[in-house]
Every structure is written in structure tokens, then in C-alpha cells.
Design a protein around this motif. Structure first.
Motif, PDB file in Angstrom:
ATOM      1  N   GLU A   1      37.480  41.115  39.185  1.00  0.00           N
ATOM      2  CA  GLU A   1      36.549  40.375  38.331  1.00  0.00           C
ATOM      3  C   GLU A   1      37.700  40.380  37.326  1.00  0.00           C
ATOM      4  N   GLU A   2      37.989  41.019  36.231  1.00  0.00           N
ATOM      5  CA  GLU A   2      38.564  40.024  35.377  1.00  0.00           C
ATOM      6  C   GLU A   2      40.144  39.903  35.423  1.00  0.00           C
ATOM      7  N   LYS A   3      41.155  40.266  35.966  1.00  0.00           N
ATOM      8  CA  LYS A   3      41.878  39.870  36.960  1.00  0.00           C
ATOM      9  C   LYS A   3      41.930  38.304  37.251  1.00  0.00           C
ATOM     10  N   LEU A   4      41.109  37.747  37.866  1.00  0.00           N
ATOM     11  CA  LEU A   4      40.729  36.472  38.709  1.00  0.00           C
ATOM     12  C   LEU A   4      40.156  36.117  37.503  1.00  0.00           C
ATOM     13  N   LYS A   5      39.665  36.142  36.478  1.00  0.00           N
ATOM     14  CA  LYS A   5      38.964  35.420  35.424  1.00  0.00           C
ATOM     15  C   LYS A   5      40.738  34.958  35.166  1.00  0.00           C
ATOM     16  N   SER A   6      41.202  35.868  34.603  1.00  0.00           N
ATOM     17  CA  SER A   6      42.386  36.329  33.685  1.00  0.00           C
ATOM     18  C   SER A   6      43.411  34.779  34.595  1.00  0.00           C
ATOM     19  N   SER A   7      43.930  35.252  35.660  1.00  0.00           N
ATOM     20  CA  SER A   7      44.595  34.365  37.110  1.00  0.00           C
ATOM     21  C   SER A   7      44.077  32.863  36.735  1.00  0.00           C
ATOM     22  N   ILE A   8      42.979  32.792  36.805  1.00  0.00           N
ATOM     23  CA  ILE A   8      42.059  31.141  36.338  1.00  0.00           C
ATOM     24  C   ILE A   8      41.958  30.498  35.030  1.00  0.00           C
ATOM     25  N   LYS A   9      42.621  31.267  34.941  1.00  0.00           N
ATOM     26  CA  LYS A   9      42.459  31.068  32.610  1.00  0.00           C
ATOM     27  C   LYS A   9      43.879  30.356  32.868  1.00  0.00           C
ATOM     28  N   GLU A  10      44.601  31.292  33.643  1.00  0.00           N
ATOM     29  CA  GLU A  10      45.837  30.657  33.033  1.00  0.00           C
ATOM     30  C   GLU A  10      46.905  29.419  33.835  1.00  0.00           C
ATOM     31  N   ALA A  11      46.185  29.442  35.253  1.00  0.00           N
ATOM     32  CA  ALA A  11      46.289  28.499  35.764  1.00  0.00           C
ATOM     33  C   ALA A  11      45.611  27.409  35.627  1.00  0.00           C
ATOM     34  N   LEU A  12      44.434  27.180  34.941  1.00  0.00           N
ATOM     35  CA  LEU A  12      43.873  26.046  33.965  1.00  0.00           C
ATOM     36  C   LEU A  12      44.194  25.468  33.205  1.00  0.00           C
ATOM     37  N   LYS A  13      45.447  27.068  32.128  1.00  0.00           N
ATOM     38  CA  LYS A  13      46.097  26.472  31.299  1.00  0.00           C
ATOM     39  C   LYS A  13      47.513  25.732  30.962  1.00  0.00           C
ATOM     40  N   ASP A  14      48.278  26.160  32.733  1.00  0.00           N
ATOM     41  CA  ASP A  14      48.843  26.097  33.687  1.00  0.00           C
ATOM     42  C   ASP A  14      49.023  23.927  33.843  1.00  0.00           C
ATOM     43  N   VAL A  15      47.854  23.757  34.314  1.00  0.00           N
ATOM     44  CA  VAL A  15      46.993  22.761  34.666  1.00  0.00           C
ATOM     45  C   VAL A  15      46.827  21.531  33.663  1.00  0.00           C
ATOM     46  N   LEU A  16      46.076  22.331  32.546  1.00  0.00           N
ATOM     47  CA  LEU A  16      45.984  20.924  31.627  1.00  0.00           C
ATOM     48  C   LEU A  16      47.572  20.822  30.671  1.00  0.00           C
ATOM     49  N   LYS A  17      48.542  21.745  31.257  1.00  0.00           N
ATOM     50  CA  LYS A  17      49.852  21.693  29.763  1.00  0.00           C
ATOM     51  C   LYS A  17      51.135  20.289  30.614  1.00  0.00           C
ATOM     52  N   GLU A  18      50.782  20.313  32.639  1.00  0.00           N
ATOM     53  CA  GLU A  18      51.224  19.586  33.090  1.00  0.00           C
ATOM     54  C   GLU A  18      50.493  18.526  32.922  1.00  0.00           C
TER      55      GLU A  18
ATOM     56  N   GLY B   1      32.488  33.608  45.935  1.00  0.00           N
ATOM     57  CA  GLY B   1      32.847  34.650  45.240  1.00  0.00           C
ATOM     58  C   GLY B   1      31.856  35.719  44.854  1.00  0.00           C
ATOM     59  N   ILE B   2      31.646  35.136  43.871  1.00  0.00           N
ATOM     60  CA  ILE B   2      30.507  36.430  43.031  1.00  0.00           C
ATOM     61  C   ILE B   2      29.313  36.584  43.929  1.00  0.00           C
ATOM     62  N   GLY B   3      28.998  35.669  44.313  1.00  0.00           N
ATOM     63  CA  GLY B   3      27.977  35.923  46.065  1.00  0.00           C
ATOM     64  C   GLY B   3      28.228  36.849  47.159  1.00  0.00           C
ATOM     65  N   SER B   4      29.719  36.061  47.673  1.00  0.00           N
ATOM     66  CA  SER B   4      30.000  37.315  48.768  1.00  0.00           C
ATOM     67  C   SER B   4      30.039  38.926  48.716  1.00  0.00           C
ATOM     68  N   ALA B   5      31.023  38.816  47.315  1.00  0.00           N
ATOM     69  CA  ALA B   5      31.061  40.407  46.516  1.00  0.00           C
ATOM     70  C   ALA B   5      29.299  41.070  46.056  1.00  0.00           C
ATOM     71  N   LEU B   6      28.377  40.398  45.706  1.00  0.00           N
ATOM     72  CA  LEU B   6      26.822  41.000  45.660  1.00  0.00           C
ATOM     73  C   LEU B   6      26.736  41.397  47.190  1.00  0.00           C
ATOM     74  N   ILE B   7      26.460  40.150  47.846  1.00  0.00           N
ATOM     75  CA  ILE B   7      26.543  40.464  49.341  1.00  0.00           C
ATOM     76  C   ILE B   7      27.082  42.213  50.126  1.00  0.00           C
ATOM     77  N   ALA B   8      28.626  41.676  50.234  1.00  0.00           N
ATOM     78  CA  ALA B   8      28.965  43.021  50.258  1.00  0.00           C
ATOM     79  C   ALA B   8      29.150  44.220  50.069  1.00  0.00           C
ATOM     80  N   LYS B   9      28.764  43.981  48.551  1.00  0.00           N
ATOM     81  CA  LYS B   9      27.731  45.204  47.703  1.00  0.00           C
ATOM     82  C   LYS B   9      26.435  45.860  47.796  1.00  0.00           C
ATOM     83  N   GLU B  10      25.611  45.012  48.642  1.00  0.00           N
ATOM     84  CA  GLU B  10      24.222  45.545  48.873  1.00  0.00           C
ATOM     85  C   GLU B  10      25.016  45.919  50.391  1.00  0.00           C
TER      86      GLU B  10
END
Length: 90
Positions: free
Chosen positions: A53-70, A9-18
Motif C-alpha cells: 500500500e505504501e509503495k502504491l501510494k508513493s507511486s501514485i504521488k510521483e505519477a501525479l507530480k509528473d502529470v502536474l509538471k508535464e 483496490g482497497i475493497g478488493s484487498a479486504l475481500i481477499a483478506k477475508e
């Protein structure tokens, strides 16, 4: 695997930026927009990308917490509490 997906995702964003910067530079060369306008557009795009990026990181962290809890897997906090309890008992 998750790290690979994030890197893709980050690589794709960098390519798009360029590509966006290249196209804006072409518009500047043709006189369609000023350098200042191009810089502002680039800065705005960077700011939006950071926010996303911050929203994505936050979403990923929450999803991982949910998976660990489950899956009922102990977290670092759980292990720390257990360690503290064991030390109190000694």
C-alpha cells in the motif's frame, strides 16, 4: 476517478483478506495447521499488504507530480513561493 480506483483496490484487498482468513480457519478446524501458524500467516500477509500500500501510494504521488509538471500546473509549493514573493514586495 483516481480515488474510486484506489477504493476499489482497497475493497478488493479486504475481500481477499477475508477469504484467506476463512480458508486458514478451515485449515485450523481440520487440524492441518495450528492457530499460531494461521495467526502468523495472517500477520505476515497484513505486513506485506501495508508495504505494498505504501509503495502504491508513493507511486501514485510521483505519477501525479509528473502529470502536474508535464501539464505545467502550479503546485501548492509554487503558490506558496509566489505568495511569499508578493508579501516581500509590499
Amino acid at each position: 476517478m483516481l480515488k474510486d480506483l484506489i477504493n476499489i483496490g482497497i475493497g478488493s484487498a479486504l475481500i481477499a483478506k477475508e477469504r484467506v482468513e476463512e480458508e486458514l480457519n478451515k485449515l485450523v478446524e481440520k487440524g492441518k495447521i495450528s492457530k499460531e501458524e494461521a495467526s502468523k500467516l495472517i500477520d505476515d500477509a497484513k505486513e506485506k499488504a501495508k508495504e505494498q500500500e505504501e509503495k502504491l501510494k508513493s507511486s501514485i504521488k510521483e505519477a501525479l507530480k509528473d502529470v502536474l509538471k508535464e501539464l505545467d500546473i502550479a503546485t501548492k509549493e509554487d503558490l506558496q513561493k509566489l505568495k511569499e514573493e508578493c508579501l516581500k514586495d509590499k
